[in-house]
Design an enzyme around this catalytic site. Structure first.
Site, PDB file in Angstrom:
ATOM      1  N   ARG A  67       0.816  -1.212   0.000  1.00  0.00           N
ATOM      2  CA  ARG A  67       0.000   0.000   0.000  1.00  0.00           C
ATOM      3  C   ARG A  67       0.849   1.260   0.000  1.00  0.00           C
ATOM      4  O   ARG A  67       0.412   2.316  -0.452  1.00  0.00           O
ATOM      5  CB  ARG A  67      -0.993  -0.017   1.154  1.00  0.00           C
ATOM      6  N   GLU A 104       7.219 -10.630  14.110  1.00  0.00           N
ATOM      7  CA  GLU A 104       6.895 -11.213  15.403  1.00  0.00           C
ATOM      8  C   GLU A 104       7.181 -12.708  15.445  1.00  0.00           C
ATOM      9  O   GLU A 104       7.738 -13.223  16.412  1.00  0.00           O
ATOM     10  CB  GLU A 104       5.434 -10.937  15.754  1.00  0.00           C
TER      11      GLU A 104
END
Length: 180
Positions: A67, A104
């Site tokens: 994006r 993560e």
């Protein structure tokens, strides 16, 4: 046609258009979807205007996959400068410069062309849609520095403030249009 800017500020426009999706991409996560902001003529115009204000004076605008590409293209066009796509690994033909970084629960790679674009000495502003933990933005900064660019600022449409992403890129000037 460029719509007139509404009376509300960028944060209010973004807040009015953002879509929250419960339990995506995993249970317990409330995903903040900016797609409606970018699909709305006024939303896209307001976001582009504010990001262009932040990026004024840059020689080049870099957008992070995917994006961020939308944002970088629109802002670069408004400023009359070029746009650079900072791609996910494996999307560009060689030679490339790569930067590996930790997510993560996984690792990822960002890449830019190693030839064909002279980045040395350019003042670059990096744009992305969302700042969460900051790992992707920090990797993009390292990658552009390695290419010889001077990263003068970064800007995001939405900052998820509770996730500490700002610390990952400090002391880089980081601006946001909206915060949750």
């Amino acid at each position: 046609m460029n719509p007139a800017r509404p009376a509300a500020g960028a944060a209010e426009v973004i807040a009015s258009l953002i879509r929250e999706v419960a339990d995506f991409p995993s249970p317990g996560i409330a995903f903040k979807d900016l797609t409606p902001v970018f699909a709305d003529a006024v939303g896209l115009s307001v976001v582009t205007e504010e990001l262009a204000r932040i990026a004024a004076g840059a020689d080049l605008v870099a957008g992070i996959d995917a994006r961020g590409f939308l944002l970088a293209g629109a802002v670069a066009d408004r400023l009359g400068v070029g746009a650079l796509a900072v791609r996910k690994g494996g999307k560009l033909p060689p030679p490339v410069l790569s930067e590996h970084y930790e997510l993560e629960y996984a690792t990822a790679v960002l890449e830019i062309p190693a030839s064909g674009i002279e980045l040395a000495g350019l003042k670059v502003v990096i744009l992305d849609d969302v700042l969460a933990t900051g790992g992707t933005l920090a990797a993009a900064c390292r990658l552009l520095h390695r290419a010889g660019a001077e990263v003068v600022a970064a800007a995001v449409v939405l900052e998820l403030a509770g996730l500490g992403g700002r610390a990952a890129v400090a002391p880089l000037r980081l601006e946001r249009l909206h915060q949750i």
